[in-house]
Design a protein around this motif. Structure first.
Motif, PDB file in Angstrom:
ATOM      1  N   MET A   3      -5.615  -5.259  28.913  1.00  0.00           N
ATOM      2  CA  MET A   3      -6.164  -6.527  28.454  1.00  0.00           C
ATOM      3  C   MET A   3      -5.078  -7.383  27.792  1.00  0.00           C
ATOM      4  SD  MET A   3      -8.448  -7.780  25.381  1.00  0.00           S
ATOM      5  CE  MET A   3      -7.321  -6.903  24.426  1.00  0.00           C
ATOM      6  N   TYR A   4      -4.256  -6.766  26.964  1.00  0.00           N
ATOM      7  CA  TYR A   4      -3.163  -7.506  26.330  1.00  0.00           C
ATOM      8  C   TYR A   4      -2.136  -7.967  27.362  1.00  0.00           C
ATOM      9  CZ  TYR A   4      -4.538  -6.641  21.506  1.00  0.00           C
ATOM     10  OH  TYR A   4      -5.198  -6.635  20.312  1.00  0.00           O
ATOM     11  N   MET A   5      -1.870  -7.136  28.345  1.00  0.00           N
ATOM     12  CA  MET A   5      -0.865  -7.501  29.349  1.00  0.00           C
ATOM     13  C   MET A   5      -1.302  -8.709  30.178  1.00  0.00           C
ATOM     14  SD  MET A   5       0.890  -3.988  30.635  1.00  0.00           S
ATOM     15  CE  MET A   5       2.378  -4.797  31.205  1.00  0.00           C
ATOM     16  N   ILE A   6      -2.604  -8.851  30.380  1.00  0.00           N
ATOM     17  CA  ILE A   6      -3.103  -9.997  31.136  1.00  0.00           C
ATOM     18  C   ILE A   6      -2.704 -11.315  30.463  1.00  0.00           C
ATOM     19  CG2 ILE A   6      -5.223 -11.236  31.751  1.00  0.00           C
ATOM     20  CD1 ILE A   6      -6.465  -8.516  32.395  1.00  0.00           C
ATOM     21  N   TYR A   7      -2.651 -11.312  29.144  1.00  0.00           N
ATOM     22  CA  TYR A   7      -2.318 -12.528  28.398  1.00  0.00           C
ATOM     23  C   TYR A   7      -0.843 -12.604  28.013  1.00  0.00           C
ATOM     24  CZ  TYR A   7      -7.333 -12.951  28.107  1.00  0.00           C
ATOM     25  OH  TYR A   7      -8.661 -13.045  28.434  1.00  0.00           O
ATOM     26  N   VAL A   8      -0.270 -11.488  27.633  1.00  0.00           N
ATOM     27  CA  VAL A   8       1.095 -11.476  27.103  1.00  0.00           C
ATOM     28  C   VAL A   8       2.135 -11.730  28.197  1.00  0.00           C
ATOM     29  CG1 VAL A   8       2.834  -9.926  26.121  1.00  0.00           C
ATOM     30  CG2 VAL A   8       0.585 -10.060  25.090  1.00  0.00           C
ATOM     31  N   VAL A  19       3.349  -0.638  34.724  1.00  0.00           N
ATOM     32  CA  VAL A  19       2.641  -0.199  33.519  1.00  0.00           C
ATOM     33  C   VAL A  19       1.177  -0.612  33.606  1.00  0.00           C
ATOM     34  CG1 VAL A  19       2.460  -0.552  31.017  1.00  0.00           C
ATOM     35  CG2 VAL A  19       4.687  -0.126  32.060  1.00  0.00           C
ATOM     36  N   PHE A  20       0.923  -1.837  34.024  1.00  0.00           N
ATOM     37  CA  PHE A  20      -0.440  -2.341  34.153  1.00  0.00           C
ATOM     38  C   PHE A  20      -1.257  -1.489  35.121  1.00  0.00           C
ATOM     39  CE2 PHE A  20      -3.591  -5.236  36.052  1.00  0.00           C
ATOM     40  CZ  PHE A  20      -4.243  -5.669  34.910  1.00  0.00           C
ATOM     41  N   ILE A  21      -0.701  -1.239  36.304  1.00  0.00           N
ATOM     42  CA  ILE A  21      -1.409  -0.446  37.310  1.00  0.00           C
ATOM     43  C   ILE A  21      -1.593   0.997  36.843  1.00  0.00           C
ATOM     44  CG2 ILE A  21      -1.211   0.526  39.647  1.00  0.00           C
ATOM     45  CD1 ILE A  21       0.026  -2.172  40.479  1.00  0.00           C
ATOM     46  N   SER A  22      -0.591   1.547  36.188  1.00  0.00           N
ATOM     47  CA  SER A  22      -0.695   2.928  35.681  1.00  0.00           C
ATOM     48  C   SER A  22      -1.820   3.057  34.660  1.00  0.00           C
ATOM     49  CB  SER A  22       0.621   3.362  35.037  1.00  0.00           C
ATOM     50  OG  SER A  22       1.649   3.363  35.978  1.00  0.00           O
TER      51      SER A  22
END
Length: 154
Positions: free
Chosen positions: A43-48, A135-138
């Motif tokens: 969730m954070y990666m979607i924005y960051v 990282v996101f996919i993992s």
């Protein structure tokens, strides 16, 4: 310079999302801390990641250019780095201290990469683009696996 900025954005956005998911968990710790961490990171990666790639790279290039320009007028050894750092942090104040932290991580990552090797190729930048994606996919895979385990235990 652009390849180094893309590599810096890849590394710093991943590190910043990891930091946020460890220390600022929006889900609370109702279950396990591990599950909360795993759930919040994507969730954070979607924005960051987009924010650091769009805003961070542009403002970092601008900060470095202002720092290089100041070197022409002020004859001090590290004035370029000092001025660039000031502008990194000024641009980082856009959302308060949390975005200031992201600017600091970006600046440190960028300077470490520059000290190691001043120029990077486009191929290296593309390879490092796989870091946040991987990282996101993992983490999404781990979430799916944990949900599958919950499903079969009922």
């Amino acid at each position: 310079m652009m390849s180094r900025k893309i590599i810096s954005a890849s590394i710093s956005s991943t590190l910043y999302a990891l930091f946020l998911s460890i220390f600022f968990n929006p889900y609370g710790y109702n279950g396990s801390i591990f599950h909360s961490f795993i759930s919040s990171l994507p969730m954070y990666m979607i924005y960051v990641v987009p924010a650091i790639f769009l805003y961070g790279i542009i403002t970092s290039i601008l900060s470095d250019k202002i720092g290089e320009l100041s070197k022409r007028y002020i004859d001090v050894k590290y004035i370029s780095l000092f001025i660039s750092s000031i502008f990194h942090f000024l641009f980082g104040l856009i959302l308060g201290w949390l975005s200031l932290l992201a600017a600091g991580i970006f600046l440190i990552t960028d300077q470490l990469l520059y000290k190691k090797k001043p120029t990077y190729t486009g191929k290296e930048a593309i390879i490092f683009l796989l870091l946040p994606v991987g990282v996101f996919i993992s983490f999404l895979s781990v979430i799916s696996f944990l949900d599958f385990l919950d499903l079969i235990t009922y």
